[in-house]
Enzyme design. Structure first.
Site, mmCIF file in Angstrom:
data_model
loop_
_atom_site.group_PDB
_atom_site.id
_atom_site.type_symbol
_atom_site.label_atom_id
_atom_site.label_comp_id
_atom_site.label_asym_id
_atom_site.label_seq_id
_atom_site.Cartn_x
_atom_site.Cartn_y
_atom_site.Cartn_z
ATOM 1 N N CYS A 144 -52.605 -10.037 136.827
ATOM 2 C CA CYS A 144 -52.370 -10.152 138.550
ATOM 3 C C CYS A 144 -53.624 -11.120 138.806
ATOM 4 O O CYS A 144 -53.554 -12.290 138.433
ATOM 5 C CB CYS A 144 -52.238 -8.864 138.974
ATOM 6 N N HIS A 236 -46.837 -6.192 137.435
ATOM 7 C CA HIS A 236 -47.516 -4.963 136.904
ATOM 8 C C HIS A 236 -46.716 -4.138 135.918
ATOM 9 O O HIS A 236 -46.493 -2.840 136.274
ATOM 10 C CB HIS A 236 -48.014 -4.239 138.183
ATOM 11 N N GLU A 238 -47.752 -2.261 133.593
ATOM 12 C CA GLU A 238 -48.476 -1.053 133.669
ATOM 13 C C GLU A 238 -48.340 0.068 134.485
ATOM 14 O O GLU A 238 -49.216 1.100 134.538
ATOM 15 C CB GLU A 238 -50.262 -1.274 133.430
#
Length: 317
Positions: A144, A236, A238
């Site tokens: 990011c 994202h 994750e």
């Protein structure tokens, strides 16, 4: 193989309960192999949540991983207990002074994307981190804002403010199915997105960067910077199943304080109803991506870790 973590780190117990193989220092020392050394430069305010998310992904490979937690030297977090930071994190200045080398380094995002890069209080030290990766890290993964910062520093690519927050789950196309990093990927996939800025495909490709995953709605998502031995991901994978909901609830709570405009995360809640539990539709691709990254590191990093930065600068020679 398991991931090696301190036995008193919260992630040790979280991952153990989830069935992820973890081991402490004593158990790791009995294995006659060299673990891959992966650093996590954690710029997020919720340190423990972020530790869990990335440890979960890099700990799911067949290799032994040694995770080291790193922080900016002078920046003090207000969202994580000082005792936790003192026990488990090392300032970058210490890591650099000892001349340590890492097979991989993850640089997280940070909730500061509204600021020009040079106005970030720790920007000078972060630039030093970027330079240090070229001699002391075999492969770097910028996430990011962390990925945007690397693309800006190394290639001058600008981030652009958006008129509204990109917030939700968006479909992305696989532009490079032949890439080793996308081994096993579908032709398209869903990724969580939460950001106010973007980097543009044409501007990245003009600098010789390869866009691997892209969305017509939210732009490039995964970019390979082969010359710098780096990957940049602007979204994202994750994230936990509930992370976007946590952000949404936080934004709702802030409405009364700041009067901010709130939007429901796009394509996230079933039937667009926040009362329903969201389903995780990105977990498998998250494990594929980080597993492929670890695999590429394993296949290309020097066995003698001291030779990182001294051999070929290209992961594939």
């Amino acid at each position: 193989m398991p991931i090696k973590l301190p036995s008193d780190l919260p992630a040790f117990h979280v991952l153990t309960r989830e069935g992820v193989q973890v081991m402490d220092e004593d158990a790791a020392s009995r294995q006659d192999i060299r673990p891959l050394r992966i650093g996590l430069l954690n710029l997020m305010p919720k340190k423990i949540q972020t530790e869990n998310q990335f440890a979960r992904l890099i700990g799911a490979t067949p290799l032994q991983i040694e995770l080291s937690l790193i922080r900016m030297s002078e920046h003090q977090t207000r969202n994580t207990a000082a005792e936790h930071m003192e026990s488990f994190y090392r300032p970058f200045s210490d890591v650099r002074e000892t001349g340590e080398k890492f097979d991989g380094l993850i640089i997280t995002g940070a909730p500061i994307e509204h600021l020009p890069f040079e106005d970030v209080t720790y920007w000078d030290e972060l630039c030093a981190v970027f330079d240090w990766t070229q001699t002391n890290v075999h492969s770097t993964f910028g996430v990011c804002w962390g990925g945007m910062a690397m693309a800006n520093y190394f290639h001058g690519v600008e981030k652009h403010m958006l008129p509204h927050k990109l917030f939700g789950c968006y479909r992305h196309s696989n532009l490079a199915p032949q890439s080793a990093y996308l081994r096993g990927f579908s032709d398209d996939l869903v990724m969580p997105v939460s950001r106010w800025t973007e980097m543009r495909r044409e501007e990245m490709e003009a600098q010789g960067l390869a866009v691997l995953l892209h969305s017509e709605e939210v732009g490039p998502a995964l970019v390979e910077d082969r010359a710098r031995r780096a990957l940049y991901i602007f979204n994202h994978l994750e994230y936990d199943s509930d992370t976007l909901n946590e952000e949404y609830q936080r934004d709702l709570a802030n409405v009364q304080v700041e009067g901010a405009e709130i939007q429901i995360p796009v394509n996230y809640f079933p039937d667009n109803d926040p009362a329903l539990t969201p389903q995780n539709r990105w977990r498998s691709h998250a494990h594929l991506l980080y597993g492929n990254w670890i695999s590429e590191i394993y296949e290309t990093t020097p066995y003698d870790i001291s030779k990182i930065g001294l051999e070929s600068t290209d992961l594939r020679g």
